[in-house]
Design an enzyme around this catalytic site. Structure first.
Site, short mmCIF file in Angstrom:
data_model
loop_
_atom_site.label_atom_id
_atom_site.label_comp_id
_atom_site.label_asym_id
_atom_site.label_seq_id
_atom_site.Cartn_x
_atom_site.Cartn_y
_atom_site.Cartn_z
N CYS A 163 0.83 -1.21 0.00
CA CYS A 163 0.00 0.00 0.00
C CYS A 163 0.87 1.26 0.00
O CYS A 163 1.57 1.53 0.97
CB CYS A 163 -0.91 -0.06 1.23
SG CYS A 163 -1.67 1.49 1.70
N CYS A 223 0.19 3.78 2.75
CA CYS A 223 0.65 3.22 4.04
C CYS A 223 2.13 3.53 4.25
O CYS A 223 2.56 3.80 5.38
CB CYS A 223 0.45 1.71 4.09
SG CYS A 223 -1.27 1.19 3.98
#
Length: 105
Positions: free
Chosen positions: A30, A33
């Site tokens: 991600c 993230c």
């Protein structure tokens, strides 16, 4: 350094904590993230002894992500006394996370 929290340790580390707990639900693939990761690390250093700061890899630990309705990552949940008292979805500036903890300390 932020704690690595797993499904096996979540109950003990997060729900039974006597301090506020900030949990970053994330995954290695991600992109957003990876932007939040360094912020979470800074928060963990600055709040050491005052709050618990940890990360849950949702690919390896799905039980509590599902329990708390984490559908998008990164999602940062703030717990106090075993209850969710804050939720931030997506990338936010450091002060958003810090203020969430400050209000509980």
């Amino acid at each position: 350094m932020a704690l690595e929290i797993t499904d096996a340790t979540f109950d003990e580390v997060v729900l039974k904590s006597d301090k506020p707990v900030l949990v970053d639900f994330w995954a290695a693939w991600c992109g957003p993230c990876r932007m939040v990761g360094p912020i979470i690390e800074q928060i963990s250093e600055e709040y050491e002894g005052k709050a618990v700061v940890g990360k849950v890899d949702v690919d390896a630990n799905q039980e509590f992500a599902a329990k708390y309705g984490v559908r998008n990552i990164p999602t940062v949940l703030v717990f106090q006394n075993g209850e969710v008292v804050g939720r931030q979805v997506g990338v936010s500036p450091k002060n958003v996370y810090a203020e969430a903890l400050d209000s509980l300390i």
